[in-house]
Design a protein around this motif. Structure first.
Motif, mmCIF file in Angstrom:
data_model
loop_
_atom_site.group_PDB
_atom_site.id
_atom_site.type_symbol
_atom_site.label_atom_id
_atom_site.label_comp_id
_atom_site.label_asym_id
_atom_site.label_seq_id
_atom_site.Cartn_x
_atom_site.Cartn_y
_atom_site.Cartn_z
ATOM 1 N N LEU A 233 -13.249 1.162 35.924
ATOM 2 C CA LEU A 233 -14.223 0.587 35.047
ATOM 3 C C LEU A 233 -15.060 0.909 33.814
ATOM 4 C CD1 LEU A 233 -16.162 -0.225 38.516
ATOM 5 C CD2 LEU A 233 -15.263 -1.712 37.005
ATOM 6 N N SER A 234 -14.704 2.158 33.569
ATOM 7 C CA SER A 234 -14.991 2.825 32.409
ATOM 8 C C SER A 234 -14.308 2.487 31.267
ATOM 9 C CB SER A 234 -14.962 4.243 32.304
ATOM 10 O OG SER A 234 -13.790 5.072 32.520
ATOM 11 N N PHE A 235 -12.943 2.485 31.520
ATOM 12 C CA PHE A 235 -11.829 1.589 30.488
ATOM 13 C C PHE A 235 -12.228 0.546 30.244
ATOM 14 C CE2 PHE A 235 -9.169 5.455 31.334
ATOM 15 C CZ PHE A 235 -9.017 5.814 30.120
ATOM 16 N N TYR A 236 -12.562 -0.414 31.238
ATOM 17 C CA TYR A 236 -12.714 -1.894 30.969
ATOM 18 C C TYR A 236 -14.014 -2.008 29.947
ATOM 19 C CZ TYR A 236 -13.180 -6.604 32.744
ATOM 20 O OH TYR A 236 -13.168 -8.033 33.011
ATOM 21 N N SER A 237 -15.091 -1.228 30.303
ATOM 22 C CA SER A 237 -16.388 -1.094 29.330
ATOM 23 C C SER A 237 -15.658 -0.802 27.990
ATOM 24 C CB SER A 237 -17.275 -0.116 29.888
ATOM 25 O OG SER A 237 -17.997 -0.558 31.120
ATOM 26 N N GLY A 238 -15.179 0.422 27.992
ATOM 27 C CA GLY A 238 -14.412 0.718 26.541
ATOM 28 C C GLY A 238 -13.514 -0.215 25.772
ATOM 29 N N LEU A 239 -12.591 -1.099 26.566
ATOM 30 C CA LEU A 239 -12.048 -1.962 25.867
ATOM 31 C C LEU A 239 -12.764 -3.264 25.470
ATOM 32 C CD1 LEU A 239 -8.847 -1.899 28.505
ATOM 33 C CD2 LEU A 239 -8.804 -0.865 25.997
ATOM 34 N N PHE A 240 -13.726 -3.414 26.036
ATOM 35 C CA PHE A 240 -14.739 -4.623 25.918
ATOM 36 C C PHE A 240 -15.191 -4.242 24.247
ATOM 37 C CE2 PHE A 240 -18.575 -6.969 25.774
ATOM 38 C CZ PHE A 240 -18.342 -8.198 25.923
ATOM 39 N N ALA A 241 -15.608 -3.109 24.175
ATOM 40 C CA ALA A 241 -16.191 -2.745 22.803
ATOM 41 C C ALA A 241 -15.129 -2.950 21.695
ATOM 42 C CB ALA A 241 -16.557 -1.375 22.841
ATOM 43 N N TYR A 242 -13.875 -2.847 21.960
ATOM 44 C CA TYR A 242 -12.674 -2.860 20.891
ATOM 45 C C TYR A 242 -12.139 -4.315 20.895
ATOM 46 C CZ TYR A 242 -12.311 2.102 20.439
ATOM 47 O OH TYR A 242 -12.460 3.418 20.356
#
Length: 497
Positions: A233-242
């Motif tokens: 889920l942390s990667f999901y949030s990070g990838l959304f920013a990119y």
């Protein structure tokens, strides 16, 4: 009757009369001319600003708390930011082969259409055009309006109706710009991309100063979460920013020398954004504790209030400029997705039309704008975009899958850039991780997302697969298309004849 209602083509006498009359009245120099088609007007710099301006919206300024929430510690959050940037760069590298091999506007849609056929391509088109893009544009426009109005309502949130009306004004203004001139649209993108980068560089410079003063007390692995679901889920949030690194592929037909400029623009933009994102997050944590970050609705504003005090007012201004540029980037690229879908016969024919003077896909620009404004009437559009968030990454994963699939099924295709298959395989494995695990952790959102995807199936079979529609329906659609053509002064471009 059917012939009378047939949409005007570039060769028809009525279309010629309209074009000749407008040319006599003086089309803008460099915009009009004898050939009605989308022109390659975008330089390498324009390509970079489209990608950078589309990626950097409100997220890095407003609420980069999602990554910290699921990682638990500052150091782990920074690792996720770096890894998310590298993951996006791998995906962008794969897209450079696809974009230079399949030189069609529409990016993911064009690649899936070429590789897997019209049904799966339509599912991608439906979700992206009808939900993801207009919702995203509505949300970013709302963020813009809230930050413009904030100085007038320092003690409370701006009125909801006022924010929505200003968001409508923002969308309408940028709709005019994108309908009037591609050069104007790219100029807006260039200007506001530079503005948001200046704001981030100011934050980064002050963060470097604070680091040199020894403000490193929050950089540790304390309270790091080790659960697989939290990490995903942390990667999901990070990838959304990119999200947005693939947007230049949507308008590749308008990029000069795409074989050279597409991979260069992707490499420059993704590297710069990754470095800027990581350094900005480091700057935040030089003065803000994890508790302060998690409790803030606008981390950049909280940072500015502590760091710049009486000069903190400039951050909301830069956030507004950043989101304004992001709305323009979504509008510029999304309209080309509508256009690409119509050219394949999977959207109404009017969306294939190009304005005869300005050489812009005016009907497609208007379509995405009207949908975005319609979503501003929905009570909770944030929840709606969350429901289909995982579908976006599944679609991008399907597009990357096109690369090894085409290597196997069509090995003789011309590939100006040939990516080592290790990279798409790595990207696909990572995509499975960041989609399957959140599906397990958030089954309700996944269920709603699947229902939205399934709505495309009856639409496809009713409007696309069913070819022998009643004559009355065909005549009515032809008459409507012709009336819209005359109203907007548009005809089908050369590539559609």
């Amino acid at each position: 009757m059917a012939d009378e209602n047939k949409p005007l083509s570039r060769k028809s006498s009525n279309a010629k009369d309209v074009i000749n009359n407008n040319n006599e009245n003086g089309a803008a120099e460099g915009e009009g001319g004898g050939e009605v088609t989308l022109k390659a007007k975008m330089s390498l710099v324009n390509g970079c600003t489209v990608i950078i301006g589309s990626i950097i919206g409100s997220g890095i300024f407003v609420s980069p708390t999602g990554v910290l929430k699921y990682t638990g510690s500052v150091n782990m959050a920074l690792i996720v930011w770096i890894t998310s940037g590298l993951f996006s760069m791998v995906g962008a590298y794969c897209y450079s082969e696809l974009g230079t091999m399949i030189k069609k506007s529409g990016a993911d849609y064009a690649y899936i259409m070429t590789t897997f056929g019209p049904f799966l391509a339509f599912i991608r088109l439906w979700i992206e055009c009808m939900i993801v893009r207009p919702c995203s544009q509505a949300i970013v426009a709302l963020t813009f309006s809230v930050y413009v109005l904030k100085p007038f309502f320092p003690e409370c949130d701006p009125p909801n109706d006022a924010a929505r009306m200003l968001a409508v004004c923002c969308i309408l203004l940028l709709t005019f710009v994108n309908c009037y001139s591609v050069k104007w649209a790219t100029a807006v993108q260039d200007t506001f991309t530079y503005a948001k980068l200046i704001a981030l560089f100011i934050i980064i410079a002050f963060g470097v100063y604070l680091l040199s003063m020894g403000n490193v007390q929050y950089f540790n692995f304390d309270d790091t979460k080790t659960e697989v679901t939290s990490l995903a889920l942390s990667f999901y949030s990070g990838l959304f920013a990119y999200n947005g690194w693939n947007y230049l592929n949507f308008i590749i037909e308008e990029l000069k020398d795409p074989v050279k400029n597409l991979p260069r623009a992707i490499a420059i933009s993704c590297t710069l954004v990754t470095v800027v994102y990581v350094l900005t997050n480091i700057s935040f944590y030089t003065i803000l504790s994890p508790i302060e970050v998690l409790g803030s609705e606008a981390v950049a504003v909280t940072f500015a209030n502590k760091a710049f005090r009486s000069f903190a007012f400039f951050i909301p201004i830069f956030v507004a400029m950043s989101t304004f540029g992001a709305v323009n980037g979504i509008l510029l690229t999304s309209s080309r997705l509508f256009y690409a879908g119509a050219c394949e016969g999977q959207m109404p024919e009017i969306l294939t039309m190009i304005q005869i003077q300005r050489l812009t896909p005016t009907p497609a620009v208007l379509a995405i704008s009207f949908l975005s404004m319609a979503y501003l009437c929905v009570s909770d559009i944030y929840a709606l975009i969350n429901y289909v968030g995982f579908a976006t990454w599944l679609s991008i994963g399907a597009s990357v899958l096109c690369l090894p699939w085409l290597r196997y099924t069509q090995p003789n295709l011309v590939r100006p850039i040939k990516v080592n298959l290790f990279w798409p395989i790595l990207y696909l494995l990572a995509t499975i991780f960041v989609t399957v695990v959140p599906m397990y952790a958030s089954p309700l959102e996944t269920g709603y997302g699947c229902l939205m995807i399934l709505t495309s199936v009856p639409v496809y079979f009713l409007f696309i697969a069913w070819k022998n529609k009643p004559k009355s329906f065909q005549n009515a659609m032809g008459a409507l298309t012709q009336k819209l053509q005359k109203m907007l002064m548009v005809v089908r471009g050369k590539s559609q004849q």
